[in-house]
Design an enzyme around this catalytic site. Sequence first.
Site, mmCIF file in Angstrom:
data_model
loop_
_atom_site.group_PDB
_atom_site.id
_atom_site.type_symbol
_atom_site.label_atom_id
_atom_site.label_comp_id
_atom_site.label_asym_id
_atom_site.label_seq_id
_atom_site.Cartn_x
_atom_site.Cartn_y
_atom_site.Cartn_z
ATOM 1 C CB CYS A 25 -36.238 -11.963 -47.845
ATOM 2 S SG CYS A 25 -36.853 -10.580 -48.784
ATOM 3 C CB CYS A 26 -31.032 -12.177 -49.679
ATOM 4 S SG CYS A 26 -30.498 -13.790 -49.083
ATOM 5 N NE ARG A 27 -29.361 -15.396 -56.153
ATOM 6 C CZ ARG A 27 -28.801 -16.580 -55.887
ATOM 7 N NH1 ARG A 27 -29.501 -17.679 -56.018
ATOM 8 N NH2 ARG A 27 -27.550 -16.658 -55.496
#
Length: 66
Positions: A25-27
């Site tokens: 995941c990331c932003r």
Amino acid sequence: NVPLSALKSRINELEKYKNKPVIVCCRSGQRSAQAAVSLRKQGFNTVHNLSGGFSAWQRDNLPTET
């Protein structure tokens, strides 16, 4: 926690997870999508990208810890 820019150089740290489910995941979900492709190319069997990223997770009022 491995930034996309360091993924190739730190892949050895992740080898022990190669046969386990991995969630990236990331932003926003964009960089993590690239990371998922890279991990799959490196032989990781089960890689999932958190759709919409952490922003979507928070927007949906899902639980977080700080």
